[in-house]
Write a protein that holds these residues in place. Structure first.
Motif, mmCIF file in Angstrom:
data_model
loop_
_atom_site.group_PDB
_atom_site.id
_atom_site.type_symbol
_atom_site.label_atom_id
_atom_site.label_comp_id
_atom_site.label_asym_id
_atom_site.label_seq_id
_atom_site.Cartn_x
_atom_site.Cartn_y
_atom_site.Cartn_z
ATOM 1 N N VAL A 89 0.865 -1.185 0.000
ATOM 2 C CA VAL A 89 0.000 0.000 0.000
ATOM 3 C C VAL A 89 0.899 1.232 0.000
ATOM 4 O O VAL A 89 1.949 1.234 0.652
ATOM 5 C CB VAL A 89 -0.923 -0.002 1.244
ATOM 6 N N LEU A 90 0.476 2.269 -0.705
ATOM 7 C CA LEU A 90 1.245 3.515 -0.729
ATOM 8 C C LEU A 90 0.413 4.651 -0.160
ATOM 9 O O LEU A 90 -0.719 4.875 -0.582
ATOM 10 C CB LEU A 90 1.669 3.868 -2.159
ATOM 11 N N TYR A 91 1.001 5.377 0.814
ATOM 12 C CA TYR A 91 0.393 6.603 1.332
ATOM 13 C C TYR A 91 1.021 7.803 0.638
ATOM 14 O O TYR A 91 2.251 7.880 0.485
ATOM 15 C CB TYR A 91 0.611 6.727 2.841
ATOM 16 N N THR A 117 -2.478 18.846 6.643
ATOM 17 C CA THR A 117 -1.041 18.777 6.900
ATOM 18 C C THR A 117 -0.380 17.784 5.947
ATOM 19 O O THR A 117 -0.890 16.681 5.749
ATOM 20 C CB THR A 117 -0.771 18.342 8.350
ATOM 21 N N GLU A 118 0.754 18.163 5.386
ATOM 22 C CA GLU A 118 1.469 17.283 4.468
ATOM 23 C C GLU A 118 2.400 16.359 5.246
ATOM 24 O O GLU A 118 3.240 16.810 6.023
ATOM 25 C CB GLU A 118 2.282 18.107 3.466
ATOM 26 N N HIS A 119 2.246 15.056 5.038
ATOM 27 C CA HIS A 119 3.084 14.033 5.660
ATOM 28 C C HIS A 119 3.938 13.362 4.589
ATOM 29 O O HIS A 119 3.628 13.436 3.397
ATOM 30 C CB HIS A 119 2.219 12.987 6.364
ATOM 31 N N PRO A 120 5.002 12.665 4.971
ATOM 32 C CA PRO A 120 5.869 12.027 3.973
ATOM 33 C C PRO A 120 5.164 10.890 3.237
ATOM 34 O O PRO A 120 4.313 10.193 3.801
ATOM 35 C CB PRO A 120 7.024 11.476 4.814
ATOM 36 N N PHE A 146 -3.706 -2.086 7.567
ATOM 37 C CA PHE A 146 -2.619 -1.320 6.948
ATOM 38 C C PHE A 146 -2.709 0.170 7.250
ATOM 39 O O PHE A 146 -1.689 0.873 7.214
ATOM 40 C CB PHE A 146 -2.589 -1.557 5.433
ATOM 41 N N GLY A 147 -3.917 0.667 7.556
ATOM 42 C CA GLY A 147 -4.068 2.113 7.755
ATOM 43 C C GLY A 147 -4.911 2.464 8.959
ATOM 44 O O GLY A 147 -5.586 3.498 8.961
ATOM 45 N N SER A 151 -1.449 1.311 13.732
ATOM 46 C CA SER A 151 -0.714 0.535 12.736
ATOM 47 C C SER A 151 0.085 1.445 11.811
ATOM 48 O O SER A 151 1.245 1.168 11.500
ATOM 49 C CB SER A 151 -1.675 -0.322 11.910
ATOM 50 N N PHE A 152 -0.556 2.519 11.346
ATOM 51 C CA PHE A 152 0.135 3.545 10.558
ATOM 52 C C PHE A 152 -0.487 4.879 10.919
ATOM 53 O O PHE A 152 -1.678 5.092 10.674
ATOM 54 C CB PHE A 152 0.020 3.273 9.063
ATOM 55 N N ASP A 153 0.295 5.770 11.513
ATOM 56 C CA ASP A 153 -0.258 7.006 12.070
ATOM 57 C C ASP A 153 0.313 8.282 11.460
ATOM 58 O O ASP A 153 -0.056 9.369 11.900
ATOM 59 C CB ASP A 153 -0.030 7.032 13.589
#
Length: 296
Positions: A89-91, A117-120, A146-147, A151-153
């Motif tokens: 998966v790509l964020y 807000t921009e995250h990497p 996955f999100g 798990s992914f913050d």
């Protein structure tokens, strides 16, 4: 007021070009925070899309793809279908321009939520996705987190996961809600919209499968009453209310992709069980997990 039928969007309801499904936040009455796009690419094709006002997670449904964003190209290995396994998966953050291409073709979900807000950019590999077996007996399902929160913050508001429910089982059960903010430390609740995107495993002969989705009112000020048959490619929107159970017809495994977001500054997933159904949680341990499901 949005009609009840507008909350169940059968496959083909919202299409444009290579996009099989288009649900963008703010473009439907009463729908504010979440979105979903399903992209179908022919072999060798590509599509460019900009995440205007939203953050996004690219989730291959079937097939592999490459995603070029911010000067870097990421390889998402994909899978044969949603029932096979978790996937890469790509964020990508708010405002990112994505160019999605696929050598062999495939279908790719873009789960979105309003963000500021921009995250990497982040690539999450399939082997790093936390996989949870939830429930017991005929309430067993597999959740690919996955999100989800914890798990992914590294994002603003988006919460997303996949659920596999074996044929004959029930999930999103007990029915639950998250349509108001409750700050009680004992029983908190988060206000969140939710999208259910469904795929149903076909019969061995190839005939299509089906399942059922239910959403009911959680109060006089939150009217909704949906009990609908769902098939592959269908989407159900949950603006409020008790949602669940989701029932997979015997012989037809059910997949759904959940996308959630809400107005609170804190990204959180706190739910309230339907008071008539919460007792079933106490039966899971004795029933044991469905042996058809595994963690990988």
């Amino acid at each position: 007021m949005t009609a009840q039928t507008d909350f169940h969007l059968p496959v083909g309801t919202t299409t444009s070009g290579a996009w099989e499904t288009i649900i963008d936040p703010g473009t439907r009455e009463g729908w504010t925070y979440t979105g979903l796009r399903i992209l179908a690419l022919d072999p060798g094709a590509d599509e460019t899309w900009t995440a205007e006002g939203v953050e996004v997670m690219v989730v291959p449904l079937n097939g592999a793809c490459t995603v070029a964003v911010a000067g870097t190209t990421y390889e998402l290995r994909g899978r044969r279908d949603v029932f096979e396994s978790a996937t890469d998966v790509l964020y990508a953050p708010v405002g990112a321009e994505l160019r999605i291409s696929s050598t062999d073709g495939g279908r790719f979900a873009l789960a979105t939520a309003v963000a500021a807000t921009e995250h990497p950019v982040a690539l999450i590999r399939a082997e790093d996705v936390p996989v949870e077996i939830r429930g017991g007996g005929q309430m067993t399902r597999q959740v690919r987190n996955f999100g989800t929160v914890g798990s992914f913050d590294a994002m603003d508001s988006l919460i997303a996961c996949e659920v596999i429910t074996p044929g004959g089982n029930w999930s999103s059960y007990p029915a639950h809600k998250h349509d108001e903010t409750i700050e009680d430390p004992e029983h908190p609740e988060s206000e969140l919209e939710e999208i259910y995107y469904y795929e149903i495993q076909a019969a061995p002969t190839g005939t299509p499968g089906f399942g059922y989705h239910q959403t009911t009112s959680s109060g006089a000020d939150k009217p909704i009453d949906i009990l609908t048959e769902v098939r592959t490619g269908d989407t159900v929107l949950v603006p409020h209310g008790w949602h669940g159970p989701c029932a997979a017809a015997p012989g037809h495994d059910m997949y759904y992709l959940n996308v959630m977001a809400g107005p609170a500054p804190e990204r959180a997933w706190n739910i309230t069980d339907h008071p008539d159904q919460t007792w079933v949680r106490g039966t899971w341990e004795a029933a044991g997990p469905d042996p058809r499901l595994s963690r990988p």
